[in-house]
Write a protein that holds these residues in place. Structure first.
Motif, PDB file in Angstrom:
ATOM      1  N   LEU A  27       0.832  -1.209   0.000  1.00  0.00           N
ATOM      2  CA  LEU A  27       0.000   0.000   0.000  1.00  0.00           C
ATOM      3  C   LEU A  27       0.861   1.252   0.000  1.00  0.00           C
ATOM      4  N   MET A  34      -2.618   5.066  -6.081  1.00  0.00           N
ATOM      5  CA  MET A  34      -3.917   4.780  -5.494  1.00  0.00           C
ATOM      6  C   MET A  34      -4.678   6.037  -5.147  1.00  0.00           C
ATOM      7  N   LEU A  35      -4.091   7.186  -5.445  1.00  0.00           N
ATOM      8  CA  LEU A  35      -4.726   8.448  -5.086  1.00  0.00           C
ATOM      9  C   LEU A  35      -6.108   8.530  -5.718  1.00  0.00           C
ATOM     10  N   TYR A  36      -7.137   8.712  -4.875  1.00  0.00           N
ATOM     11  CA  TYR A  36      -8.503   8.772  -5.390  1.00  0.00           C
ATOM     12  C   TYR A  36      -8.746  10.114  -6.064  1.00  0.00           C
ATOM     13  N   PHE A  37      -8.350  11.200  -5.403  1.00  0.00           N
ATOM     14  CA  PHE A  37      -8.432  12.500  -6.073  1.00  0.00           C
ATOM     15  C   PHE A  37      -7.223  13.364  -5.704  1.00  0.00           C
ATOM     16  N   TYR A  38      -6.911  14.336  -6.578  1.00  0.00           N
ATOM     17  CA  TYR A  38      -5.850  15.304  -6.310  1.00  0.00           C
ATOM     18  C   TYR A  38      -6.464  16.544  -5.663  1.00  0.00           C
ATOM     19  N   GLU A  42      -1.962  19.759  -5.234  1.00  0.00           N
ATOM     20  CA  GLU A  42      -1.291  18.641  -5.920  1.00  0.00           C
ATOM     21  C   GLU A  42      -1.496  18.749  -7.427  1.00  0.00           C
ATOM     22  N   ARG A  55      -9.384  12.687 -11.001  1.00  0.00           N
ATOM     23  CA  ARG A  55     -10.336  13.398 -10.150  1.00  0.00           C
ATOM     24  C   ARG A  55      -9.604  14.488  -9.374  1.00  0.00           C
ATOM     25  N   ARG A 106     -14.654  14.529 -11.622  1.00  0.00           N
ATOM     26  CA  ARG A 106     -13.894  13.594 -12.457  1.00  0.00           C
ATOM     27  C   ARG A 106     -13.910  14.121 -13.883  1.00  0.00           C
ATOM     28  N   MET A 121     -19.271  14.926  -7.996  1.00  0.00           N
ATOM     29  CA  MET A 121     -19.791  14.244  -6.820  1.00  0.00           C
ATOM     30  C   MET A 121     -19.644  15.187  -5.623  1.00  0.00           C
TER      31      MET A 121
ATOM     32  N   TRP B 119     -24.207  12.018  -2.974  1.00  0.00           N
ATOM     33  CA  TRP B 119     -22.950  12.222  -3.699  1.00  0.00           C
ATOM     34  C   TRP B 119     -23.202  12.527  -5.183  1.00  0.00           C
ATOM     35  N   GLY B 120     -24.280  11.910  -5.693  1.00  0.00           N
ATOM     36  CA  GLY B 120     -24.553  12.035  -7.123  1.00  0.00           C
ATOM     37  C   GLY B 120     -24.172  10.788  -7.908  1.00  0.00           C
ATOM     38  N   ASN B 181      -7.600  10.011   0.497  1.00  0.00           N
ATOM     39  CA  ASN B 181      -8.720  10.835   0.048  1.00  0.00           C
ATOM     40  C   ASN B 181      -9.852   9.900  -0.325  1.00  0.00           C
ATOM     41  N   LEU B 183     -14.332   9.579  -1.149  1.00  0.00           N
ATOM     42  CA  LEU B 183     -15.630  10.226  -1.313  1.00  0.00           C
ATOM     43  C   LEU B 183     -16.434  10.026  -0.037  1.00  0.00           C
TER      44      LEU B 183
END
Lengths: 173, 245, 61
Positions: A27, A34-38, A42, A55, A106, A121, B119-120, B181, B183
């Motif tokens: 991990l 694995m970053l879901y969003f910036y 960043e 995202r 996104r 979202m 959230w959508g 990070n 949701l």
């Protein structure tokens, strides 16, 4: 405990420790992928390749939402208070979308630094309370701000901001 | 303590005790679930941001909690089974798996239903959702592995190993919202500081959580009796049990 | 009452989440009972003394 059982206990404990260690290392190694969003910072500091779908997440900046009349298109700034990224989106927005609210967009980077979102979202935080409590908290916050302003005013008037103030002064050594 | 432990480990004794326990779990579970439902849907005030939409919390959070609680219970039983070769422990692990999988499914489904309006989106691949999906696959994998062996005791041991290894996923689920990070929101209740929810909303949620836990105990105990019987096929005590029934 | 059923306009989400939960909980109870019954039947099939056992299983199931 018999020696066989002790051995089996050690094996089970070792197995969990080993798999746990391997997972932790994996991990950590893949943290960036694995970053879901910036965050906007960043996003600005890392060179993001154009045309790549990713995202970005942050707060919708206060007063930044502009709706194009006669269409479903909306533009707003996503901010982390250090940097802001302009976002453009056409479509239905989630119910919790509003200024000051957390949001994840996104899409991909377009021309001129404009982020073209194909999905918006809304994030919400961990706080749940009835509307009256929320209003009372908000009112309390406003009163605290007013009181702080009054105190600053009073301190300026006496020309002495530190010693013998209204507030907390008695506790200082 | 050890006498009690060994007595519980004896299948006939265990079978009878378990049968007597079911209503002691089931009836309070039913009462708490009804109270939590009435309280959560009709008495608790609406949320300042989500209005009445937040009421999904009363079925989502308890399911999510049981999905993890059930996995830990299954893994501990699997470890006890492997180390002491105790049949009842393997039976307990086998009884937990389908029930835990059902609650994991409920956590995913109710979360998805909640996510769409707020959230959508129904689904997105953030750390919390992905790790809970992995939990669901772990449950399914444990069940599939057990049934893949013709020899039941080999199946029990193989499934136990997978269950034990999969336990590393539990802290990942719990801390996914802090490490990455996401949701998904961070924890409202299970954290070091005070809960971020007012008392008039929280009491009904606590009633549901306790109710779900007792319901889980009741259903697992019912399945456990079946699992014990399957592992003791042909034993004399079952013959006597059937003859006297 | 109407207001309660409408749930601020979130009725479809709130009621489907609760309905799905109720359905799964009922299915869990049903499947646990069936599992126990089947185990009893299987145990009886392997039994050497079939008659009283079959009677018992019939009674239990």
């Amino acid at each position: 405990m018999t020696p066989t059982r002790k051995r089996r206990l050690m094996l089970v404990a070792g197995l969990v420790a080993g798999v746990g260690l391997a997972t932790t290392l994996a991990l950590r190694a893949f943290q960036e992928n694995m970053l879901y969003f910036y965050s906007p910072t960043e996003f600005v500091e890392i060179d993001v390749p154009a045309e790549r779908t990713l995202r970005i997440g942050g707060l919708v900046a206060d007063g930044s939402v502009q709706r194009e009349s006669g269409s479903m298109t909306v533009e707003f700034l996503v901010t982390d208070h250090a940097y802001s990224v302009p976002v453009r989106y056409t479509g239905v927005l989630p119910d919790l979308f509003r200024e000051g609210q957390g949001v994840v967009a996104r899409g991909r980077l377009g021309e001129g630094g404009l982020f073209l979102a194909d999905n918006i979202m809304a994030k919400h935080d961990e706080n749940y309370m009835p509307p009256e409590v929320a209003q009372a908290l908000e009112a309390g916050k406003m009163r605290a701000i007013e009181r702080a302003a009054e105190q600053a005013e009073a301190a300026r008037a006496t020309g002495n901001g530190s010693a013998g103030g209204y507030y907390g002064g008695g506790y200082q050594p | 303590m050890w006498i009690w432990f060994h007595k519980l480990g004896s299948p006939p004794h265990f079978y009878r005790t378990a049968g007597r326990l079911v209503p002691w779990f089931g009836i309070p579970a039913l009462l708490l679930l009804v109270a939590g439902t009435v309280g959560g849907l009709a008495i608790a005030p609406p949320d300042y941001q989500q209005g009445d939409g937040f009421r999904i919390i009363y079925v989502h959070v308890p399911s999510a909690y049981i999905s993890m609680f059930g996995y830990v219970a299954m893994a501990v039983a699997a470890a006890v089974g492997l180390i002491w070769r105790m049949k009842v422990a393997f039976a307990f692990a086998a009884a937990c798996a389908p029930v835990g999988a059902a609650f994991t499914f409920l956590a995913l489904a109710t979360g998805s239903i909640w996510g769409k309006p707020m959230w959508g989106v129904w689904w997105d691949w953030d750390g919390r959702m992905t790790s809970v999906l992995v939990l669901f696959f772990l449950y399914v994998g444990v069940m599939a592995l057990r049934s893949a062996f013709d020899d039941a005791s080999k199946g029990d041991r193989a499934a136990a190993l997978l269950a034990i290894v999969g336990v590393v996923n539990i802290p990942i689920i719990k801390f996914s919202v802090d490490w990455w990070n996401t949701l998904h929101q961070p924890a409202t209740i299970a954290k070091l500081s005070a809960p971020s929810i007012t008392m008039d909303m929280l009491v009904w949620l606590l009633a549901m959580v306790v109710g779900y836990t007792l319901f889980f105990a009741a259903v697992v105990t019912m399945r456990l009796r079946g699992e014990v019987l399957l592992r003791e096929r042909g034993a004399r005590w079952i013959r006597e049990l059937n003859a006297h029934a | 009452m109407r207001e309660f059923l409408l749930m601020d306009g979130y009725w479809a989400y709130v009621w489907s989440a609760w309905g799905l939960t109720l359905a799964v909980l009922l299915a869990l109870v049903y499947s646990a009972r069936r599992h126990h019954r089947q185990a009893l039947r299987q145990a009886a099939e392997q039994d050497e003394a079939p008659r009283p056992v079959r009677a018992a299983v019939k009674e239990l199931s």
